[in-house]
Design an enzyme around this catalytic site. Sequence first.
Site, mmCIF file in Angstrom:
data_model
loop_
_atom_site.group_PDB
_atom_site.id
_atom_site.type_symbol
_atom_site.label_atom_id
_atom_site.label_comp_id
_atom_site.label_asym_id
_atom_site.label_seq_id
_atom_site.Cartn_x
_atom_site.Cartn_y
_atom_site.Cartn_z
ATOM 1 N N GLU A 7 -21.834 7.663 57.181
ATOM 2 C CA GLU A 7 -21.955 8.254 55.838
ATOM 3 C C GLU A 7 -23.001 7.547 54.987
ATOM 4 O O GLU A 7 -23.500 8.107 54.022
ATOM 5 C CB GLU A 7 -20.623 8.224 55.059
ATOM 6 C CG GLU A 7 -19.525 9.086 55.613
ATOM 7 C CD GLU A 7 -18.263 9.049 54.743
ATOM 8 O OE1 GLU A 7 -18.282 8.429 53.651
ATOM 9 O OE2 GLU A 7 -17.251 9.646 55.155
ATOM 10 N N GLU A 14 -25.233 9.855 56.716
ATOM 11 C CA GLU A 14 -25.138 11.107 57.476
ATOM 12 C C GLU A 14 -23.683 11.507 57.681
ATOM 13 O O GLU A 14 -22.784 10.670 57.601
ATOM 14 C CB GLU A 14 -25.827 10.979 58.815
ATOM 15 C CG GLU A 14 -25.639 9.656 59.522
ATOM 16 C CD GLU A 14 -24.214 9.262 59.822
ATOM 17 O OE1 GLU A 14 -23.476 10.138 60.343
ATOM 18 O OE2 GLU A 14 -23.840 8.101 59.564
#
Lengths: 339, 339
Positions: free
Chosen positions: A307, A163
């Site tokens: 991430e 994310e």
Amino acid sequence: VDRTAYAQARERHAGLAKPPGSLGRLEDLGARLAAIAHRCPPPVPSSPALVVAAADHGVHAQGVSDWPQEVTAAMVATVVSGGAAVNAIARTVGAQVVVVDVGTLRLGPVPDGVRDERVRSATRDLAVEPAMTLDECRTAIRAGARVAAELIDGGTDLLVTGEVGIGNTTASAALFAAFTGADPADVTGKGANLDDGRTAHKVDVVRTALARHAAAGRSGPLETLASLGGLEHAALVGVMLAGAAARIPVVVDGVVTGAAALAAVALAPEVAGYLVAGHTSAEPGGRRLPDRLGEPALLDLSLRLGEGTGALLAVPLVQAAARVLTDMATLADVTRAPS
Amino acid sequence: VDRTAYAQARERHAGLAKPPGSLGRLEDLGARLAAIAHRCPPPVPSSPALVVAAADHGVHAQGVSDWPQEVTAAMVATVVSGGAAVNAIARTVGAQVVVVDVGTLRLGPVPDGVRDERVRSATRDLAVEPAMTLDECRTAIRAGARVAAELIDGGTDLLVTGEVGIGNTTASAALFAAFTGADPADVTGKGANLDDGRTAHKVDVVRTALARHAAAGRSGPLETLASLGGLEHAALVGVMLAGAAARIPVVVDGVVTGAAALAAVALAPEVAGYLVAGHTSAEPGGRRLPDRLGEPALLDLSLRLGEGTGALLAVPLVQAAARVLTDMATLADVTRAPS
């Protein structure tokens, strides 16, 4: 998951050419992979895909991050151009990277290479009102599930979650507190390098949001996710549901994907069996996740970037756990071997 | 190692597109890789090779293992045929596997595919006399160094250490006690599933060996290695020396390769900078290694098999740490990026 395949994997491990139990957590993981695939030996994942869900957060207005919200879109551009940490790691482990924008703040169009699934421009401020309507939340879940299902149709056999979203550790802390009953102070961390004073403020914001949500009296899992979560959390819930439906393991990254995992398991408890905790989050909330997923994360390298970096690093461990069950000789083979 | 390249890597990390320090131990490892290669960014290792050193141990006569010595040769045959745990993991991480026989007990010839560097048929019983002469020990070190140097000439850019040898955790415990000053009871474990009573006996054997060695009054590192170690320990010392000489990282596996690491560092302290602890050993001795290598192992998955399994699993982490320094965009790039 399939308990029979799990038991078959345990039995198979006991007969392989090694002292029983000597592969430690790789044996536990291999048995879980058999349970996930409903067969033993489980297939060795060869086409991992990372889904990076990106969104912005209305709670940013409360001063919960040192970073401006424009950084979310800038990081999306960096990931899609291949220059983020997660791209370097994806190249190392042979994973494809798919970036899904479910709700970043942006004036112009979504850049080329980014999957456009924007539900709205950022969530509302969860400290003062529900972050999403139930419809918005469902739409984001469906978007994530659709992306995952298309990847699986295209051959993906291992899903990895990631994310990007300034402010998303605040929403994650709210979800952890709501789904685990923990005090906000115990699940709220410094995110992307917040100082101690600002972190205390962030705890207060989470506490306010939880009180607001409790007062509304709607505590079902979907209501909680919509009220306190982000659009990327919802999309990642969809990824997890789709992975479980297709009997494919889904690797969880840190605190943000972990908060999505809590929501997914609250919505559909059987999903827990399909989730593999890749990396222990340095955020305090993340350290509570193993209690819910049933086992500690595979890696603990003090990563706190998100991430999907920690989850990607766990991909070779998942592959190795499956391959050991597929490739290894048995003790019977070895005693027959010429010496 | 090169402290300037180390500092350059730290500085480079501070300017990459992520919160400073957010890649945790991957940043530490990347800086060490720069120091090892004497340049920043360090090269991304693309051709890892595992050296499995195999030998037998005279101390087996003391009843320190439940397994017959014939298992060593059988396991060598299994590794060379591709059916051992280490082969499954090597396929996962793209490593070649080289098996070097430096002293197994065997009646017939060394099997095809095994590198024959046999110094003698097993060591002497370290509980009653020096396991090797100094000449035998030097010959085994040279054999390991030669194998590693040939691999490096052939393009290997990351060395991984492994071993096979019934009884070698006893010799490893003796080396740990001798090189760290620890009490044998604190560094001797159950090896390949020894029960508690036999483990207590194993501690006594190690204690006897240390007393014998101390009484001989020759405590230099080479004398200690020859007196208490195995031929595979000596060969692995050679691998480590050759890796350091070529500025290539060498990944340490568990307690046996860790005991070799202690010997290598005692012989040449600068070698410590080239060693990367891949996996925390479940044997008690292995848990002391990080104090000597300066950082904890990358993985802790409760593996206690040896062969190089834990070290191989760390290979993608080493590659990722280097690639992050090579591939990532800078914060300056991101702020220039369109959003």
